[in-house]
Design a protein around this motif. Structure first.
Motif, PDB file in Angstrom:
ATOM      1  N   SER A 185       1.175  -1.798   0.082  1.00 26.84           N
ATOM      2  CA  SER A 185      -0.362   0.061   0.420  1.00 26.84           C
ATOM      3  C   SER A 185       0.371   1.310  -0.045  1.00 26.84           C
ATOM      4  O   SER A 185       0.463   2.144  -0.657  1.00 26.84           O
ATOM      5  CB  SER A 185      -0.831   0.200   1.542  1.00 26.84           C
ATOM      6  OG  SER A 185       0.122  -0.324   2.980  1.00 26.84           O
TER       7      SER A 185
ATOM      8  N   ALA B  17      -4.179   1.395  -3.361  1.00 27.20           N
ATOM      9  CA  ALA B  17      -5.671   1.908  -2.651  1.00 27.20           C
ATOM     10  C   ALA B  17      -6.519   2.608  -3.481  1.00 27.20           C
ATOM     11  O   ALA B  17      -7.946   2.714  -3.445  1.00 27.20           O
ATOM     12  CB  ALA B  17      -4.846   2.370  -1.020  1.00 27.20           C
TER      13      ALA B  17
ATOM     14  N   ARG C 228      -7.979  -6.336   0.582  1.00 24.59           N
ATOM     15  CA  ARG C 228      -6.841  -5.402   2.150  1.00 24.59           C
ATOM     16  C   ARG C 228      -7.544  -6.855   3.300  1.00 24.59           C
ATOM     17  O   ARG C 228      -8.277  -6.442   3.735  1.00 24.59           O
ATOM     18  CB  ARG C 228      -7.655  -4.351   2.830  1.00 24.59           C
ATOM     19  CG  ARG C 228      -6.436  -3.261   3.442  1.00 24.59           C
ATOM     20  CD  ARG C 228      -7.539  -1.844   3.454  1.00 24.59           C
ATOM     21  NE  ARG C 228      -6.997  -1.018   3.847  1.00 24.59           N
ATOM     22  CZ  ARG C 228      -6.394  -1.457   5.126  1.00 24.59           C
ATOM     23  NH1 ARG C 228      -7.650  -1.737   6.274  1.00 24.59           N
ATOM     24  NH2 ARG C 228      -5.736  -0.263   5.915  1.00 24.59           N
TER      25      ARG C 228
ATOM     26  N   GLY D 294      -3.102  -4.702   5.033  1.00 27.19           N
ATOM     27  CA  GLY D 294      -3.065  -3.844   3.828  1.00 27.19           C
ATOM     28  C   GLY D 294      -3.564  -4.798   2.555  1.00 27.19           C
ATOM     29  O   GLY D 294      -3.965  -6.058   3.087  1.00 27.19           O
TER      30      GLY D 294
END
Length: 353
Positions: A90, A96, A105, A117
């Motif tokens: 990330s 993201a 995630r 992450g």
């Protein structure tokens, strides 16, 4: 812990030639520094000037004077070795922002530590190739964010191909310096790093002048050694604790007895640069054990420099990085791992002159 004042630089530089001659010179069959001097290793390429582990960072690093380029290795879901500092991505990619991957995630325990992450082992290579690299330290290296989103995640094979192209372009041998990341964890989930690394070394016919393998994990290096590839191995050493899953601490590994044990399977140690400052004797002890020493990680920003080499109080302003290089070159290190290979190469040129 004390450091020499920068005004002693000329004395240190003069001493360096004697020190280098007296300690563990590189074998002709192994990678060596330009002009026979200490090696300059581009840390993740040239992480001070470009987002790390990108083709741009590696290319800039070599053009700036790096002798080796460092790819950290982690696997994909389909067991392809890709180049990222961590398997959690990330902070180094735009994952993201990809709504299609929001459901991936998660939180995992990696080497005893909970991490949240997105993880490379949950993506196929084709999926990772849809992501783009970003600067990992945007608050420290804001200038590098201009390159965000411009480059893909690379495979280890692509780094090998790039190193060969850059070798041809510059008329000198550029070695790759792969690090196996979290070997115990990846073995535990059925994605071991070493068999695929060994396969790629053989496939590309990499020799001791083309590739040096590093790890903080002795078992990973021993597995590579057992394959009899003829490659130099580099035991990286932390400043606290020890390799995950192993009984020895780094402090124990850095004793004369520990160094002799390392010398039974590796030719290099890679300690944090702070571990080499007198009154500590690690450099001398390692050379006495027949090991070469490469110090990490050299950076130019004040916050990463010893107090004696800082300029002003702003943590992200550049300090006197040249003085720090001069100190360690004068001490006789065999290599420096640096985010700024251009600065290291200039310091090495001063050493030779």
């Amino acid at each position: 812990m004390s450091f020499p004042h920068p005004r002693r630089r000329s004395i240190l530089l003069a001493a360096a030639a004697v020190s280098a001659a007296a300690t563990a010179p590189a074998a002709a069959s192994e990678p060596h520094g330009a002009g026979g001097g200490p090696l300059v290793i581009g840390h993740r390429g040239a992480a001070g000037w470009r987002p790390e582990h990108t083709a741009g960072a590696y290319t800039f690093g070599v053009r700036a004077g790096a002798d080796w380029i460092e790819p950290d290795l982690v696997p994909t879901k389909d067991h392809v070795l890709v180049v990222r500092h961590e398997n959690e991505i990330s902070g180094t990619t735009d994952v993201a922002r990809h709504e299609e991957f929001a459901g991936r995630r998660t939180t995992k325990t990696v080497d005893g530590r909970a991490v949240t992450g997105w993880f490379t082992e949950d993506f196929t290579l084709a999926e990772l190739k849809t992501l783009r690299a970003v600067e990992r330290l945007p608050l420290v290296r804001n200038r590098n964010t201009v390159f965000d989103g411009r480059e893909q995640i690379m495979t280890f094979q692509e780094v090998v191909d790039l190193a060969r192209a850059l070798s041809k372009e510059h008329g000198r041998r550029i070695a790759v310096f792969p690090e196996t990341k979290h070997p115990v964890y990846f073995r535990s989930i059925g994605l071991p790093l070493e068999p695929e690394l060994i396969r790629l070394v053989r496939r590309n016919r990499l020799t001791a002048r083309d590739c040096v393998v590093q790890s903080f994990d002795p078992s990973s290096l021993r597995e590579v050694a057992a394959a009899r590839l003829g490659l130099p191995l580099w035991q990286a050493l932390g400043t606290s604790g020890g390799p995950y899953g192993h009984p020895l601490t780094y402090k124990e590994m850095m004793t004369p007895a520990g160094l002799r044990e390392i010398a039974s399977y590796a030719g290099w140690i890679g300690p944090d640069k702070s571990s080499l400052v007198p009154p500590l004797t690690l450099l001398e002890d390692a050379h006495a054990a027949g090991l070469k020493v490469g110090a990490y990680t050299f950076r130019a920003e004040n916050q990463y420099l010893p107090a004696e080499y800082r300029k002003g109080t702003a943590p992200n302003d550049f300090g006197d990085a040249f003085a720090e290089y001069a100190f360690h070159f004068g001490r006789g290190v065999d290599a420096v791992v640096t985010d700024f290979p251009d600065l290291a190469a200039i310091a090495r040129d001063a050493l030779r002159s």
